[in-house]
Design a protein around this motif. Structure first.
Motif, PDB file in Angstrom:
ATOM      1  N   THR A  49       8.571  37.217 -29.694  1.00 10.42           N
ATOM      2  CA  THR A  49       9.964  36.728 -30.047  1.00 10.42           C
ATOM      3  C   THR A  49      10.496  37.996 -30.593  1.00 10.42           C
ATOM      4  OG1 THR A  49       9.530  34.560 -30.064  1.00 10.42           O
ATOM      5  CG2 THR A  49      11.550  35.273 -30.907  1.00 10.42           C
ATOM      6  N   LYS A  50       9.919  38.453 -31.730  1.00 10.23           N
ATOM      7  CA  LYS A  50      10.838  39.474 -32.545  1.00 10.23           C
ATOM      8  C   LYS A  50      10.814  40.889 -31.743  1.00 10.23           C
ATOM      9  CE  LYS A  50       9.623  40.193 -36.847  1.00 10.23           C
ATOM     10  NZ  LYS A  50       8.824  40.710 -38.131  1.00 10.23           N
ATOM     11  N   ILE A  51       9.939  41.108 -30.866  1.00 11.59           N
ATOM     12  CA  ILE A  51       9.992  42.427 -29.920  1.00 11.59           C
ATOM     13  C   ILE A  51      11.479  42.298 -28.951  1.00 11.59           C
ATOM     14  CG2 ILE A  51       8.998  43.349 -27.936  1.00 11.59           C
ATOM     15  CD1 ILE A  51       6.396  42.813 -29.328  1.00 11.59           C
ATOM     16  N   LYS A  52      11.352  41.181 -28.595  1.00 12.30           N
ATOM     17  CA  LYS A  52      12.558  40.996 -27.498  1.00 12.30           C
ATOM     18  C   LYS A  52      13.921  41.165 -28.281  1.00 12.30           C
ATOM     19  CE  LYS A  52      10.534  40.332 -23.646  1.00 12.30           C
ATOM     20  NZ  LYS A  52      10.686  41.227 -22.688  1.00 12.30           N
ATOM     21  N   ARG A  53      13.831  40.514 -29.420  1.00  8.97           N
ATOM     22  CA  ARG A  53      15.118  40.671 -30.134  1.00  8.97           C
ATOM     23  C   ARG A  53      15.624  41.893 -30.854  1.00  8.97           C
ATOM     24  NH1 ARG A  53      14.993  34.678 -32.879  1.00  8.97           N
ATOM     25  NH2 ARG A  53      15.259  33.487 -31.221  1.00  8.97           N
ATOM     26  N   VAL A  54      14.420  42.699 -31.295  1.00  9.16           N
ATOM     27  CA  VAL A  54      14.860  43.997 -31.828  1.00  9.16           C
ATOM     28  C   VAL A  54      14.892  45.101 -30.626  1.00  9.16           C
ATOM     29  CG1 VAL A  54      14.147  43.407 -34.024  1.00  9.16           C
ATOM     30  CG2 VAL A  54      12.450  44.596 -32.384  1.00  9.16           C
ATOM     31  N   ALA A  55      14.520  44.775 -29.750  1.00 12.47           N
ATOM     32  CA  ALA A  55      14.573  45.945 -28.528  1.00 12.47           C
ATOM     33  C   ALA A  55      15.756  46.503 -28.267  1.00 12.47           C
ATOM     34  CB  ALA A  55      13.720  45.325 -27.311  1.00 12.47           C
ATOM     35  N   GLY A 177      18.656  28.243 -11.503  1.00 11.72           N
ATOM     36  CA  GLY A 177      19.879  28.168 -12.084  1.00 11.72           C
ATOM     37  C   GLY A 177      19.951  29.156 -13.290  1.00 11.72           C
ATOM     38  N   ILE A 178      18.813  29.539 -13.832  1.00  6.96           N
ATOM     39  CA  ILE A 178      18.900  30.358 -15.098  1.00  6.96           C
ATOM     40  C   ILE A 178      18.489  31.710 -14.621  1.00  6.96           C
ATOM     41  CG2 ILE A 178      17.287  30.792 -17.106  1.00  6.96           C
ATOM     42  CD1 ILE A 178      18.637  28.105 -17.016  1.00  6.96           C
ATOM     43  N   ASP A 179      19.481  32.643 -14.981  1.00  6.67           N
ATOM     44  CA  ASP A 179      19.409  34.058 -15.026  1.00  6.67           C
ATOM     45  C   ASP A 179      18.235  34.605 -15.524  1.00  6.67           C
ATOM     46  OD1 ASP A 179      20.381  36.971 -16.386  1.00  6.67           O
ATOM     47  OD2 ASP A 179      21.245  36.532 -14.312  1.00  6.67           O
ATOM     48  N   PRO A 180      17.388  35.367 -14.457  1.00  5.70           N
ATOM     49  CA  PRO A 180      16.290  36.077 -14.817  1.00  5.70           C
ATOM     50  C   PRO A 180      16.406  36.918 -16.238  1.00  5.70           C
ATOM     51  CG  PRO A 180      16.593  36.244 -12.555  1.00  5.70           C
ATOM     52  CD  PRO A 180      17.837  35.679 -13.090  1.00  5.70           C
ATOM     53  N   GLU A 181      17.617  37.542 -16.340  1.00 12.33           N
ATOM     54  CA  GLU A 181      17.676  38.394 -17.621  1.00 12.33           C
ATOM     55  C   GLU A 181      17.772  37.691 -18.885  1.00 12.33           C
ATOM     56  OE1 GLU A 181      17.894  41.936 -18.375  1.00 12.33           O
ATOM     57  OE2 GLU A 181      16.776  41.783 -16.431  1.00 12.33           O
ATOM     58  N   ASP A 182      18.391  36.661 -18.751  1.00  9.99           N
ATOM     59  CA  ASP A 182      18.503  35.618 -19.974  1.00  9.99           C
ATOM     60  C   ASP A 182      16.981  35.081 -20.107  1.00  9.99           C
ATOM     61  OD1 ASP A 182      21.192  35.916 -20.244  1.00  9.99           O
ATOM     62  OD2 ASP A 182      21.549  34.064 -19.085  1.00  9.99           O
ATOM     63  N   TRP A 183      16.355  34.761 -19.113  1.00  9.79           N
ATOM     64  CA  TRP A 183      14.868  34.221 -19.144  1.00  9.79           C
ATOM     65  C   TRP A 183      14.041  35.271 -19.934  1.00  9.79           C
ATOM     66  CZ3 TRP A 183      12.865  29.563 -18.461  1.00  9.79           C
ATOM     67  CH2 TRP A 183      11.757  29.259 -18.509  1.00  9.79           C
ATOM     68  N   LYS A 184      14.093  36.448 -19.522  1.00  9.49           N
ATOM     69  CA  LYS A 184      13.170  37.628 -19.909  1.00  9.49           C
ATOM     70  C   LYS A 184      13.364  37.638 -21.381  1.00  9.49           C
ATOM     71  CE  LYS A 184      14.552  41.874 -18.884  1.00  9.49           C
ATOM     72  NZ  LYS A 184      14.438  43.060 -18.162  1.00  9.49           N
ATOM     73  N   TYR A 185      14.566  37.155 -22.174  1.00  9.16           N
ATOM     74  CA  TYR A 185      14.730  37.420 -23.562  1.00  9.16           C
ATOM     75  C   TYR A 185      14.683  36.136 -24.119  1.00  9.16           C
ATOM     76  CZ  TYR A 185      16.095  42.221 -22.569  1.00  9.16           C
ATOM     77  OH  TYR A 185      15.888  43.485 -22.212  1.00  9.16           O
ATOM     78  N   MET A 186      14.501  35.040 -23.616  1.00 12.21           N
ATOM     79  CA  MET A 186      14.212  33.703 -24.184  1.00 12.21           C
ATOM     80  C   MET A 186      12.876  33.490 -25.157  1.00 12.21           C
ATOM     81  SD  MET A 186      15.636  30.821 -21.639  1.00 12.21           S
ATOM     82  CE  MET A 186      17.333  30.724 -21.176  1.00 12.21           C
ATOM     83  N   THR A 187      12.786  32.818 -26.164  1.00  9.24           N
ATOM     84  CA  THR A 187      11.320  32.618 -26.789  1.00  9.24           C
ATOM     85  C   THR A 187      10.711  31.523 -25.780  1.00  9.24           C
ATOM     86  OG1 THR A 187      12.323  30.787 -28.127  1.00  9.24           O
ATOM     87  CG2 THR A 187      12.499  32.984 -28.837  1.00  9.24           C
ATOM     88  N   PRO A 188       9.547  31.352 -25.989  1.00 13.82           N
ATOM     89  CA  PRO A 188       8.575  30.180 -25.482  1.00 13.82           C
ATOM     90  C   PRO A 188       9.218  28.970 -25.890  1.00 13.82           C
ATOM     91  CG  PRO A 188       7.017  31.790 -26.290  1.00 13.82           C
ATOM     92  CD  PRO A 188       8.747  32.221 -27.089  1.00 13.82           C
ATOM     93  N   GLU A 189       9.715  28.687 -26.954  1.00 16.99           N
ATOM     94  CA  GLU A 189      10.466  27.475 -27.272  1.00 16.99           C
ATOM     95  C   GLU A 189      11.547  27.177 -26.405  1.00 16.99           C
ATOM     96  OE1 GLU A 189       9.541  29.966 -29.453  1.00 16.99           O
ATOM     97  OE2 GLU A 189       7.762  29.113 -30.245  1.00 16.99           O
TER      98      GLU A 189
END
Length: 194
Positions: A49-55, A177-189
């Motif tokens: 989650t941190k990696i995705k957010r700080v990237a 219905g979920i954008d793949p780019e949004d999905w990529k940055y979502m946390t597992p939760e």
């Protein structure tokens, strides 16, 4: 005894079937197994989650956090703490190259765009591999529950079981219905909500 009587009354109140003492011992054992299997996964979830957010930051601090996260994905038990230099002693399962990148980030050197992209791709692959391994272990424990005729919810909890089942269904990518780019940055939760 009084404790099991209270436990049985509580189970009746929440609609759970009664269990005898032996079944409760088995449930407790299976819960311990699942908690043991998921311990590293919880650390990996946080790192990913941190990696995705700080990237997206493109700062030395963000790069340091990103490299630190990759180190945690590689070796969740590593004793390196974010912000301290990584040494061979405290980052045992981490390559020299990764340790050097981390130490360079502490000194303020930025990752190149190519390195950043490689880290993101690597983090996706490492995370997915670990998630699949953890899910296989969870499934194995849940199959033991099935064999003992213990409801899976009793072992894993209703909320966690639903998230696990949903994850198994959506393993291949984002739901419709979920954008793949949004999905990529979502946390597992966040993904578990869909």
């Amino acid at each position: 005894d009084i404790a099991s009587g209270i436990m049985q009354q509580g189970q009746q109140m929440i609609g759970q079937p009664r269990v005898n003492g032996d079944q409760q011992k088995q449930i407790n054992t299976l819960r311990k197994d699942i908690n043991a299997f998921t311990k590293d996964q919880r650390l990996i979830d946080a790192a990913y989650t941190k990696i995705k957010r700080v990237a997206k930051e493109r700062t030395a601090t963000g790069d340091m956090s990103m490299v630190f996260g990759i180190m945690k994905l590689n070796d969740p038990g590593s004793t390196v703490r974010e912000g301290e230099y990584a040494t061979a002693k405290n980052a045992g399962g981490v390559s020299d190259r990764l340790r050097n990148l981390y130490n360079n980030a502490i000194d303020g050197q930025l990752l190149t765009p190519e390195q950043r992209a490689n880290f993101l791709a690597t983090s996706d692959n490492l995370y997915q591999a670990q998630r699949e391994s953890t899910d296989r272990s969870i499934e194995q424990v849940l199959q033991f529950a099935d064999e003992d005729q213990i409801p899976r919810e009793r072992v894993f909890g209703t909320k966690r079981l639903k998230a696990y089942q949903k994850r198994k269904k959506t393993k291949s990518g984002p739901p419709e219905g979920i954008d793949p780019e949004d999905w990529k940055y979502m946390t597992p939760e966040e993904r578990a909500l869909f």
